[in-house]
Design a protein around this motif. Structure first.
Motif, PDB file in Angstrom:
ATOM      1  N   HIS A  90       0.833  -1.199   0.000  1.00 54.63           N
ATOM      2  CA  HIS A  90       0.000   0.000   0.000  1.00 54.63           C
ATOM      3  C   HIS A  90       0.873   1.257   0.000  1.00 54.63           C
ATOM      4  O   HIS A  90       0.591   2.217  -0.728  1.00 54.63           O
ATOM      5  CB  HIS A  90      -0.940  -0.010   1.208  1.00 54.63           C
TER       6      HIS A  90
ATOM      7  N   TYR B 125       0.841   4.058  -2.813  1.00 53.18           N
ATOM      8  CA  TYR B 125       0.594   5.438  -2.395  1.00 53.18           C
ATOM      9  C   TYR B 125       1.672   6.385  -2.930  1.00 53.18           C
ATOM     10  O   TYR B 125       1.372   7.478  -3.394  1.00 53.18           O
ATOM     11  CB  TYR B 125       0.540   5.492  -0.868  1.00 53.18           C
TER      12      TYR B 125
ATOM     13  N   ASN C 129     -11.091  -0.850   0.857  1.00 51.84           N
ATOM     14  CA  ASN C 129     -11.192   0.496   0.258  1.00 51.84           C
ATOM     15  C   ASN C 129      -9.934   1.322   0.471  1.00 51.84           C
ATOM     16  O   ASN C 129     -10.008   2.546   0.635  1.00 51.84           O
ATOM     17  CB  ASN C 129     -12.424   1.238   0.779  1.00 51.84           C
ATOM     18  N   LYS C 130      -8.783   0.675   0.441  1.00 47.43           N
ATOM     19  CA  LYS C 130      -7.513   1.382   0.568  1.00 47.43           C
ATOM     20  C   LYS C 130      -6.907   1.693  -0.794  1.00 47.43           C
ATOM     21  O   LYS C 130      -6.179   2.658  -0.947  1.00 47.43           O
ATOM     22  CB  LYS C 130      -6.530   0.568   1.416  1.00 47.43           C
TER      23      LYS C 130
ATOM     24  N   SER D  48      -7.673   1.259  -5.359  1.00 47.24           N
ATOM     25  CA  SER D  48      -8.579   0.894  -6.453  1.00 47.24           C
ATOM     26  C   SER D  48      -7.728   0.413  -7.619  1.00 47.24           C
ATOM     27  O   SER D  48      -6.528   0.686  -7.689  1.00 47.24           O
ATOM     28  CB  SER D  48      -9.451   2.082  -6.877  1.00 47.24           C
TER      29      SER D  48
ATOM     30  N   SER E   8      -3.936   4.504  -4.785  1.00 46.17           N
ATOM     31  CA  SER E   8      -4.226   4.585  -3.361  1.00 46.17           C
ATOM     32  C   SER E   8      -5.423   5.502  -3.127  1.00 46.17           C
ATOM     33  O   SER E   8      -5.500   6.588  -3.701  1.00 46.17           O
ATOM     34  CB  SER E   8      -3.004   5.107  -2.607  1.00 46.17           C
ATOM     35  N   LEU E   9      -6.346   5.067  -2.303  1.00 44.13           N
ATOM     36  CA  LEU E   9      -7.527   5.871  -1.981  1.00 44.13           C
ATOM     37  C   LEU E   9      -7.366   6.613  -0.662  1.00 44.13           C
ATOM     38  O   LEU E   9      -8.138   7.510  -0.345  1.00 44.13           O
ATOM     39  CB  LEU E   9      -8.771   4.976  -1.923  1.00 44.13           C
ATOM     40  N   LYS E  10      -6.382   6.191   0.130  1.00 46.02           N
ATOM     41  CA  LYS E  10      -6.092   6.850   1.407  1.00 46.02           C
ATOM     42  C   LYS E  10      -4.649   6.561   1.771  1.00 46.02           C
ATOM     43  O   LYS E  10      -4.018   5.682   1.191  1.00 46.02           O
ATOM     44  CB  LYS E  10      -7.037   6.394   2.505  1.00 46.02           C
ATOM     45  N   GLY E  11      -4.147   7.295   2.720  1.00 49.62           N
ATOM     46  CA  GLY E  11      -2.765   7.087   3.157  1.00 49.62           C
ATOM     47  C   GLY E  11      -2.580   5.726   3.807  1.00 49.62           C
ATOM     48  O   GLY E  11      -3.488   5.213   4.453  1.00 49.62           O
TER      49      GLY E  11
ATOM     50  N   GLU F 209      -0.993   2.812   6.409  1.00 51.97           N
ATOM     51  CA  GLU F 209      -0.607   2.753   7.818  1.00 51.97           C
ATOM     52  C   GLU F 209       0.913   2.848   7.868  1.00 51.97           C
ATOM     53  O   GLU F 209       1.604   2.132   7.164  1.00 51.97           O
ATOM     54  CB  GLU F 209      -1.076   1.444   8.443  1.00 51.97           C
TER      55      GLU F 209
END
Length: 142
Positions: free
Chosen positions: A13, A17, A77-78, A80, A97-100, A102
């Motif tokens: 991820h 990102y 949903n992290k 797409s 990436s849909l969000k930052g 971890e």
């Protein structure tokens, strides 16, 4: 050591990102970035970041848990998925990436991953990665 699924997903991820928006980053480049992150960390600290196993394939090392991690990141949903038609007519898998991610990395892990992204493949295509494998010895001589 056992495979660390959460760490693997976090590294994947994080890489998506950092560089998934680049037109040259698809599945093959992600495979390489994951491999080099693990390999370079192992080379420096005598242990892997994720303890992932890699399969020797024509286009380079492929992490065995890649598809599972992608599916889970999509379900959470992290990230797409997308597709891009290349000039040669082939379809490239894209990841966004849909969000930052971890950020539960050790400082040293983050340094290695960022070096791999920045210095090795950030602006390169899978074609470059495939050509580069001819000069790689760590994986392909095994």
């Amino acid at each position: 050591m056992d495979f660390d699924k959460d760490k693997f997903k976090n590294v994947l991820h994080f890489i998506i990102y950092k560089c998934g928006f680049r037109n040259t980053v698809g599945r093959t480049v992600l495979h390489k970035l994951l491999y080099y992150s693990d390999f370079n960390y192992y080379k420096e600290f005598n242990q892997s970041i994720t303890n992932e196993s890699y399969i020797k394939k024509e286009r380079g090392p492929v992490p065995i848990h890649f598809e599972m991690a992608i599916e889970e990141l999509v379900e959470e949903n992290k990230i797409s998925l997308g597709k891009r038609r290349l000039p040669c007519g082939k379809i490239m898998n894209r990841y966004f990436s849909l969000k930052g991610p971890e950020m539960n990395f050790k400082k040293e892990e983050l340094i290695v991953i960022n070096k791999v992204i920045k210095k090795t493949f950030y602006n390169f295509s899978s074609k470059f990665c495939f050509r580069r494998r001819k000069i790689e010895t760590a994986f392909f001589k095994s």
